[in-house]
Design an enzyme around this catalytic site. Sequence first.
Site, PDB file in Angstrom:
ATOM      1  N   GLU A 182      37.394  41.918  41.184  1.00  0.00           N
ATOM      2  CA  GLU A 182      38.151  42.697  42.164  1.00  0.00           C
ATOM      3  C   GLU A 182      37.283  43.792  42.781  1.00  0.00           C
ATOM      4  O   GLU A 182      37.413  44.102  43.968  1.00  0.00           O
ATOM      5  CB  GLU A 182      39.392  43.285  41.504  1.00  0.00           C
ATOM      6  CG  GLU A 182      40.398  42.207  41.099  1.00  0.00           C
ATOM      7  CD  GLU A 182      41.591  42.759  40.356  1.00  0.00           C
ATOM      8  OE1 GLU A 182      42.711  42.645  40.870  1.00  0.00           O
ATOM      9  OE2 GLU A 182      41.402  43.315  39.250  1.00  0.00           O
ATOM     10  N   GLU A 209      43.324  37.171  34.310  1.00  0.00           N
ATOM     11  CA  GLU A 209      44.455  38.027  33.944  1.00  0.00           C
ATOM     12  C   GLU A 209      45.714  37.267  33.545  1.00  0.00           C
ATOM     13  O   GLU A 209      46.448  37.700  32.643  1.00  0.00           O
ATOM     14  CB  GLU A 209      44.779  38.987  35.101  1.00  0.00           C
ATOM     15  CG  GLU A 209      43.854  40.187  35.213  1.00  0.00           C
ATOM     16  CD  GLU A 209      42.595  39.908  36.005  1.00  0.00           C
ATOM     17  OE1 GLU A 209      41.881  40.858  36.342  1.00  0.00           O
ATOM     18  OE2 GLU A 209      42.317  38.712  36.294  1.00  0.00           O
TER      19      GLU A 209
END
Length: 261
Positions: A111, A131
Amino acid sequence: MTSPVRVVRRGAIVEVTLDRPKANAIDAATSRALYLAFRAFHDDPEARIAILTGAGDRFFCAGWDLKAAAEGEGAGADHGPGGFAGLTEYFDLDKPVIAAVNGLAFGGGFELVLACDLVVAAERAAFALPEAGLGIIPDAGGVQRLPRRLPRALAMELLLTGRRVEAEEALSRGLVNRLAPLGALMTAARELAATIAAKAPLATRAVKATVNAGEGRSVAEIYASMRGGKVPLYDAMRASEDAREGPLAFVEKRTPVWKGR
């Protein structure tokens, strides 16, 4: 206590190194330190472009510090004005940032890469968003930015499966601008940064500001923003001395002398 972030300025290029052995994972304090580094870069009139990299030769960044999480630091902890990793929600940063990905960029590390404007990766680099397998989602830019960078089906695959993307595939998919051997990574990133730093400073900032202002909008809406005075850096660039210097230098067959105003 040693800072988890090291900053060096080489002329117009600022190099920011994330240094938290062993995996360069990010906790709230590191997020705030990264934000301060990028805020200083933003505020430095001599700094034109930044390179963000990780220390060591295995991890660029392993993402959220799960040890800190296990010890009670929740996802809602104060990560500072720039959000997670100091950059993922720093929307006012109008100078370009290159990610020099030296190794694994997993979870929040990926990210963080997505929050940068250009990416130079080592040939051994890899990217993943695991995740969903941890009971959470990549909400520090993964679900927001990845579907804008990739076809939706492929972005959904990576978000839902956590599949690892090797450097060659990342290059072929357009997630990476160029690859380099690990030992030549920073040289390649600096060469790219130097090319950009040689351009007119206001123009490079106006490019980023205009692209950012146009995210998710139609071409007509982007034109309306530009022509309607809603992108101040665009107006400043058009009225600048540099905008006159560029064509003049071209006609006079010389290198332009940029003043950043």
